[in-house]
Design a protein around this motif. Structure first.
Motif, PDB file in Angstrom:
ATOM      1  N   VAL A 122      21.815  14.496  -5.262  1.00 32.88           N
ATOM      2  CA  VAL A 122      20.802  14.876  -4.402  1.00 32.88           C
ATOM      3  C   VAL A 122      19.745  14.222  -3.931  1.00 32.88           C
ATOM      4  O   VAL A 122      19.185  13.883  -2.682  1.00 32.88           O
ATOM      5  CB  VAL A 122      20.312  16.269  -5.136  1.00 32.88           C
ATOM      6  N   PHE A 123      19.196  13.455  -4.832  1.00 31.30           N
ATOM      7  CA  PHE A 123      18.065  12.509  -4.531  1.00 31.30           C
ATOM      8  C   PHE A 123      18.383  11.464  -3.458  1.00 31.30           C
ATOM      9  O   PHE A 123      17.769  11.088  -2.625  1.00 31.30           O
ATOM     10  CB  PHE A 123      17.639  11.861  -5.796  1.00 31.30           C
TER      11      PHE A 123
ATOM     12  N   GLY B  99      18.267   9.441   1.733  1.00 29.09           N
ATOM     13  CA  GLY B  99      19.274   8.637   2.781  1.00 29.09           C
ATOM     14  C   GLY B  99      19.212   7.336   2.268  1.00 29.09           C
ATOM     15  O   GLY B  99      19.547   6.435   3.144  1.00 29.09           O
ATOM     16  N   THR B 100      19.393   7.151   0.933  1.00 28.30           N
ATOM     17  CA  THR B 100      19.917   5.703   0.613  1.00 28.30           C
ATOM     18  C   THR B 100      20.439   5.913  -1.032  1.00 28.30           C
ATOM     19  O   THR B 100      20.188   6.783  -1.547  1.00 28.30           O
ATOM     20  CB  THR B 100      18.594   4.774   0.374  1.00 28.30           C
ATOM     21  N   HIS B 101      21.175   4.798  -1.333  1.00 26.84           N
ATOM     22  CA  HIS B 101      21.783   5.117  -2.758  1.00 26.84           C
ATOM     23  C   HIS B 101      20.429   4.932  -3.967  1.00 26.84           C
ATOM     24  O   HIS B 101      19.438   4.286  -3.608  1.00 26.84           O
ATOM     25  CB  HIS B 101      22.686   3.915  -2.968  1.00 26.84           C
ATOM     26  N   VAL B 102      20.387   5.402  -5.027  1.00 22.98           N
ATOM     27  CA  VAL B 102      19.617   5.383  -5.943  1.00 22.98           C
ATOM     28  C   VAL B 102      20.058   4.990  -7.248  1.00 22.98           C
ATOM     29  O   VAL B 102      21.321   5.179  -7.291  1.00 22.98           O
ATOM     30  CB  VAL B 102      18.733   6.748  -6.028  1.00 22.98           C
ATOM     31  N   GLN B 103      19.014   4.726  -8.391  1.00 22.67           N
ATOM     32  CA  GLN B 103      19.656   4.328  -9.458  1.00 22.67           C
ATOM     33  C   GLN B 103      18.961   4.805 -10.598  1.00 22.67           C
ATOM     34  O   GLN B 103      17.551   4.671 -10.685  1.00 22.67           O
ATOM     35  CB  GLN B 103      19.565   2.752  -9.736  1.00 22.67           C
TER      36      GLN B 103
ATOM     37  N   PRO C 193      15.661   1.624  -4.128  1.00 21.43           N
ATOM     38  CA  PRO C 193      15.462   0.330  -3.587  1.00 21.43           C
ATOM     39  C   PRO C 193      14.915   0.413  -2.057  1.00 21.43           C
ATOM     40  O   PRO C 193      15.241   1.146  -1.511  1.00 21.43           O
ATOM     41  CB  PRO C 193      16.789  -0.445  -3.606  1.00 21.43           C
ATOM     42  N   ARG C 194      14.213  -0.641  -1.984  1.00 20.42           N
ATOM     43  CA  ARG C 194      13.705  -0.967  -0.519  1.00 20.42           C
ATOM     44  C   ARG C 194      14.677  -1.428   0.481  1.00 20.42           C
ATOM     45  O   ARG C 194      15.585  -2.246   0.004  1.00 20.42           O
ATOM     46  CB  ARG C 194      12.359  -1.922  -0.454  1.00 20.42           C
ATOM     47  N   GLY C 195      14.598  -0.529   1.545  1.00 24.99           N
ATOM     48  CA  GLY C 195      15.814  -1.118   2.459  1.00 24.99           C
ATOM     49  C   GLY C 195      16.070   0.092   3.727  1.00 24.99           C
ATOM     50  O   GLY C 195      15.443   0.912   3.466  1.00 24.99           O
TER      51      GLY C 195
ATOM     52  N   ASP D 286      25.713   9.839   7.264  1.00 22.39           N
ATOM     53  CA  ASP D 286      25.881   8.852   5.788  1.00 22.39           C
ATOM     54  C   ASP D 286      25.576   8.967   4.694  1.00 22.39           C
ATOM     55  O   ASP D 286      25.615   8.352   3.479  1.00 22.39           O
ATOM     56  CB  ASP D 286      25.410   7.351   6.337  1.00 22.39           C
ATOM     57  N   ARG D 287      24.746  10.282   4.568  1.00 21.53           N
ATOM     58  CA  ARG D 287      23.826  10.650   3.244  1.00 21.53           C
ATOM     59  C   ARG D 287      25.023  11.169   2.237  1.00 21.53           C
ATOM     60  O   ARG D 287      24.488  11.596   1.257  1.00 21.53           O
ATOM     61  CB  ARG D 287      23.029  11.544   3.642  1.00 21.53           C
ATOM     62  N   THR D 288      26.366  11.253   2.255  1.00 19.36           N
ATOM     63  CA  THR D 288      27.297  11.717   1.364  1.00 19.36           C
ATOM     64  C   THR D 288      27.394  10.672   0.495  1.00 19.36           C
ATOM     65  O   THR D 288      27.711   9.428   0.734  1.00 19.36           O
ATOM     66  CB  THR D 288      28.727  12.140   1.869  1.00 19.36           C
ATOM     67  N   VAL D 289      26.800  10.820  -0.947  1.00 17.73           N
ATOM     68  CA  VAL D 289      27.025   9.647  -1.865  1.00 17.73           C
ATOM     69  C   VAL D 289      27.734  10.038  -2.848  1.00 17.73           C
ATOM     70  O   VAL D 289      27.596  11.091  -3.600  1.00 17.73           O
ATOM     71  CB  VAL D 289      25.389   9.412  -2.298  1.00 17.73           C
ATOM     72  N   THR D 290      28.521   9.266  -3.395  1.00 14.02           N
ATOM     73  CA  THR D 290      29.358   9.393  -4.349  1.00 14.02           C
ATOM     74  C   THR D 290      28.848   8.289  -5.635  1.00 14.02           C
ATOM     75  O   THR D 290      28.861   7.018  -5.439  1.00 14.02           O
ATOM     76  CB  THR D 290      30.935   9.019  -4.336  1.00 14.02           C
ATOM     77  N   MET D 291      28.335   8.877  -6.828  1.00 16.93           N
ATOM     78  CA  MET D 291      27.984   8.004  -7.933  1.00 16.93           C
ATOM     79  C   MET D 291      28.965   7.241  -8.629  1.00 16.93           C
ATOM     80  O   MET D 291      30.038   7.896  -8.832  1.00 16.93           O
ATOM     81  CB  MET D 291      27.032   8.727  -8.806  1.00 16.93           C
TER      82      MET D 291
END
Length: 252
Positions: free
Chosen positions: A200-201, A206-210, A227-229, A236-241
């Motif tokens: 969710v974060f 709008g970016t990958h997080v860690q 991360p900065r970027g 594009d915001r669908t993220v798969t960890m």
């Protein structure tokens, strides 16, 4: 399990009437839990207590190992004079708070896992944090790109996560820190809750997080690196960890 009400009384089991200030000390501890590290002045203003009263309760909580004093984080140029110390809950202080629904929640999650498998647990976790995502979307999305992590931290704090945003020590981005997790004891057994929250974060920002640390994994705070970027577009915001995005030891 000891609760804050037990610990803020005399360490030896005594009746409530032997310590009429136990309730106020619990309010002080709970205020730190819900609002994050706080100065004595901030606690006094928040709870309507005098400076002398706050300091008496803080001294007792320090002696019981419930809280610890820290130097405050200073952003930008430090002003004249020594900044006031902030007081934060220790691991023992956090654990001492009553977890009234933990047993029931763990039993329910275990039932889901046994009857529907790990996938059903993951579906439940994503649905739960999805409610936060819907509420936070306009708050985070409406902020300027450079203010989105702070906006997310503010929204989480309103829900009791005691979150803050700060620059990464490496200078490579920002860190989102959560000093409290309402479901830490459940997430310890079902890390799908942490994984769904991380997803969710990523979508909100709008970016990958860690994820670097979690309370459920035994760390003092939950820390997420952003991360900065360039930000991603909404499409594009669908993220798969994946393991690539998750440090060793966080996913279990």
């Amino acid at each position: 399990m000891k609760t804050v009400r037990d610990v803020v009384r005399d360490p030896v089991a005594t009746p409530v009437t032997d310590d009429p200030h136990a309730g106020t000390r619990e309010r002080v501890a709970r205020s730190i839990l819900e609002n994050g590290p706080s100065t004595a002045a901030a606690l006094g203003a928040r709870l309507g207590l005098t400076s002398a009263a706050v300091r008496r309760h803080l001294d007792t909580l320090l002696g019981d190992g419930m809280i610890e004093a820290r130097e405050p984080r200073v952003h930008g140029q430090r002003g004249r004079g020594r900044p006031a110390k902030v007081f934060a809950l220790t691991d023992a202080g956090r654990d001492a708070f009553e977890q009234a629904y933990d047993d029931l929640a763990v039993s329910a999650m275990r039932f889901l896992a046994e009857t529907g498998g790990e996938r059903l647990v993951g579906d439940f976790a994503r649905r739960r944090v999805g409610e936060l995502e819907e509420r936070y979307r306009h708050l985070v999305g409406g902020a300027a790109p450079e203010e989105r992590v702070t906006a997310l931290a503010n929204a989480l704090s309103e829900d009791g996560y005691a979150a803050s945003a700060q620059a990464s020590p490496t200078g490579s981005g920002e860190q989102l820190c959560q000093h409290h997790c309402p479901v830490a004891h459940v997430a310890e057994q079902f890390p799908q809750l942490c994984e769904a929250e991380t997803e969710v974060f990523a979508r909100l920002l709008g970016t990958h997080v860690q994820r670097l640390a979690t309370i459920a994994h035994g760390d003092g705070i939950c820390t997420t690196h952003i991360p900065r970027g360039p930000a991603l577009t909404m499409s594009d915001r669908t993220v798969t960890m994946t393991d690539e995005h998750t440090p060793e030891g966080i996913s279990r």
